[in-house]
Design a protein around this motif. Structure first.
Motif, PDB file in Angstrom:
ATOM      1  N   ARG A   1     -15.088  -0.871  -3.014  1.00 46.39           N
ATOM      2  CA  ARG A   1     -13.643  -1.025  -3.144  1.00 46.39           C
ATOM      3  C   ARG A   1     -13.179  -0.388  -4.427  1.00 46.39           C
ATOM      4  O   ARG A   1     -13.887  -0.394  -5.437  1.00 46.39           O
ATOM      5  CB  ARG A   1     -13.291  -2.516  -3.213  1.00 46.39           C
TER       6      ARG A   1
ATOM      7  N   ASP B   1      -5.705  -2.989  -4.193  1.00 43.93           N
ATOM      8  CA  ASP B   1      -6.707  -2.208  -3.469  1.00 43.93           C
ATOM      9  C   ASP B   1      -6.125  -0.841  -3.072  1.00 43.93           C
ATOM     10  O   ASP B   1      -5.110  -0.764  -2.404  1.00 43.93           O
ATOM     11  CB  ASP B   1      -7.139  -2.976  -2.210  1.00 43.93           C
TER      12      ASP B   1
ATOM     13  N   THR C   1      -8.432   1.677  -1.997  1.00 44.22           N
ATOM     14  CA  THR C   1      -9.575   2.373  -1.403  1.00 44.22           C
ATOM     15  C   THR C   1      -9.132   3.355  -0.318  1.00 44.22           C
ATOM     16  O   THR C   1      -9.631   4.466  -0.240  1.00 44.22           O
ATOM     17  CB  THR C   1     -10.557   1.354  -0.804  1.00 44.22           C
TER      18      THR C   1
END
Lengths: 356, 273
Positions: free
Chosen positions: A65, A72, A74
């Protein structure tokens, strides 16, 4: 720039990247602090550039991640992250003038014409490109192209600036100048900088912390002083510069002291770190004596070779047991009358030796 | 022997062949154009003022411009797929470009005739489906000629375009993406300007080839959409008007020569960039 940019914190948790069966990155976890200057250092193929591409969003990680200020990111594509990036070879638009190159990211953000004009003028002035604004990149020197690439990456005040071996094409003098420039830009913008290089002195000179990569794994992440003086493993120790390795036997604690035997004599070592049978000392911490010194560690050896480098002299020694030792001395500190073939003593302060 | 002399000697057979098979006959054509039926520049005056010849020149120009535009446009998309597509797309492009490339121009023109004629596959299908009641005229007119020529000339546009795309530094496109640019902006502001030399080169190659086309317009034009090359053929082989045919040939040759000079300037390193 007079205003400080917003800068971001990047977090990586267990980042891995596979290309088919090749594991380019494996379990990389680290945090890059707000406004930090982090260098990714390693030999070619170590994964440092792949990791930068994952940070930029040009490569999607196979596992792990990635977070930006805790969020987040990613799966966020590169164009949405819009980190500033300086590529190896600069990657300037050859069909645009210097000013058009620098204005490109501002046009993407649909800033007003007046705002674009003001920012481009400001950064062109700041980077010393005022005489070259209307030129194409092909009409500029390598150093000037580098400045344009930096200006284009910084003009829109991105939260993070990524630099992929930006100085590898420059000669040594220009490289030094550009390093000073990058340090100044980092200070003035306060942006988080992530800098990839395979040049250890560049990494030590520029950054707050150095992340050392090998075979897709993070080997050590610490300040330049720590990675150089207290490397966690032999790869880091050898990658960052010359190092002398002495095999020990019967390593033991004796009260507060740590002792190990080398060719029939006991050597003292610093108490920090875990014990092992390998003692390491950087060559510049060793001194040369013609007779055994009264204190500190010292080993007898024969002087095999002497290389005069001006301010410095390098000496190659071999012990009775055949272990090679390199010394690097200021020429001024060289004992009078020393010659190859002579029996000499290499000595060092106990606290400068560490276990690997 | 100097390098220059040796180079000249190695080239000699080619130069001799070109001289005998091409330059000498062409000098003969120039002579016809100023001597038949009587000496003077009368045939050139006729070629440039005759309404029929003028209309053929105009049609040739119109068809060539349309074919060039269509070929470069299609060629750009195909080259982009070829250079930047996945392995399956690459293979598909190679098959679709190379297989027709090996088939004779005559076969391909007849293929299009079978597809486009009034009783061809497309018209049959459209009428069967009830979309059309009368067949749509797609051959024996400029449309058919343009379709057939474009199909033939697309590969000639793809090769220079693909090579200009291959020479492009991938990182420049990445840099644009990294700064947040959309795909459309990258295409129009970065990719197209950077491949402009390839676009101009492809356009010139296609245009010059198209000017001299004979078989495709003759078959798909069906004698109604006569282009310059066919007009020359008609003047020399059907009506004994060699002087006019020769004059038209010389005019075409000068036009092609001018454009080739432009092409060579474009192709010279640093000429286009």
């Amino acid at each position: 720039m007079t205003t400080k940019s917003r800068s971001a914190e990047i977090g990586a948790q267990g980042i891995g990247k596979s290309f088919g069966r090749f594991r380019a990155l494996d379990g990389i976890s680290l945090t890059i602090g707000q406004g930090e200057f982090l260098t990714l250092l390693g030999p070619s193929g170590s994964g440092k550039t792949t990791f930068l591409m994952v940070l930029a969003g040009f490569e999607a990680p196979t596992d792990g991640r990635l977070t930006l200020d805790g969020q987040d990111v990613t799966a966020m594509p590169a164009e949405e992250r819009a980190f500033g990036m300086v590529f190896q070879g600069y990657a300037l638009f050859p069909h645009m003038t210097v000013e058009e190159n620098i204005a490109f990211p501002l046009r993407v953000q649909r800033r007003s014409a007046a705002d674009i004009r003001r920012r481009v003028d400001e950064i062109v002035e700041m980077m010393g490109l005022a005489d070259h604004g209307k030129k194409r990149p092909s009409g500029l020197s390598g150093g000037q192209q580098q400045r344009v690439a930096l200006a284009r990456a910084l003009v829109y005040e991105p939260p993070v600036l990524l630099l992929d071996e930006p100085f590898s094409a420059l000669d040594k003098n220009l490289r030094g100048q550009m390093q000073d420039e990058v340090r100044r830009l980092h200070r003035e913008t306060g942006t988080t900088f992530v800098f990839v290089t395979h040049d250890q002195s560049e990494a030590l000179a520029l950054s707050n912390r150095v992340a050392i990569f090998d075979h897709g794994k993070l080997q050590q992440l610490a300040s330049p002083k720590t990675v150089y003086e207290r490397p966690t493993n032999r790869f880091v120790a050898e990658f960052l510069g010359e190092i002398n390795i002495l095999p020990l036997s019967n390593v033991r604690r004796n009260g507060s002291a740590i002792l190990g035997d080398f060719e029939g004599q006991a050597l003292h070592a610093d108490a920090g770190g875990t014990l092992s049978e390998t003692l390491a000392i950087r060559p510049e911490y060793m001194a040369l004596h013609l007779a055994r010194p009264a204190e500190g560690n010292a080993i007898a050896a024969q002087l095999r070779d002497l290389t005069y480098l001006g301010a410095e002299t390098q000496l190659a020694l071999v012990t009775a047991g055949g272990v090679g030792i390199n010394l690097s001395l200021p020429t001024a500190a060289l004992p009078q009358g020393v010659a190859t073939g002579q029996e000499v003593w290499a000595a060092w302060p106990e606290e400068r030796a560490f276990f690997l | 022997m100097s390098r220059r002399a040796r180079a000249l000697m190695l080239l000699a057979p080619l130069l001799l062949f070109l001289g005998l098979a091409y330059i000498v006959p062409f000098l003969g054509v120039i002579r016809w154009s100023v001597t038949l039926p009587q000496p003077g520049l009368g045939q050139y005056r006729a070629a440039l003022t005759d309404p029929l010849v003028q209309s053929v020149f105009l049609r040739t120009l119109r068809v060539c411009v349309a074919v060039t535009a269509a070929s470069v446009l299609a060629g750009y998309v195909i080259a982009l797929l070829w250079v930047r597509g996945g392995p399956v797309q690459k293979l598909l492009v190679e098959l679709c470009i190379l297989i027709p490339f090996w088939i004779s121009v005559l076969t391909r023109a007849f293929g299009w005739l079978a597809l486009l004629s009034n009783r061809g596959i497309i018209n049959d299908w459209l009428q069967w489906a009830g979309i059309l009641h009368e067949p749509l005229a797609m051959v024996r007119n400029e449309f058919g000629v343009i379709v057939g020529m474009t199909h033939f000339l697309i590969p000639f546009a793809v090769f220079p375009l693909a090579s200009s795309m291959r020479n492009l530094d991938e990182r420049v496109l990445m840099a644009a993406r990294g700064m947040g640019a959309s795909r459309a902006r990258i295409f129009w502001r970065v990719l197209v300007p950077m491949t402009l030399p390839g676009i101009l080169g492809a356009a010139l190659v296609v245009f010059v080839f198209a000017l001299g086309f004979f078989v495709t317009p003759a078959i798909l034009g069906g004698g109604r959409s006569v282009m310059a090359a066919e007009l020359i053929y008609l003047r020399i082989f059907q009506s004994p008007d060699w002087g006019l045919g020769a004059a038209i040939s010389v005019i075409m040759m000068v036009a092609v020569g001018g454009m080739l000079a432009l092409l060579l300037r474009q192709a010279r390193p640093g000429g286009g960039r």
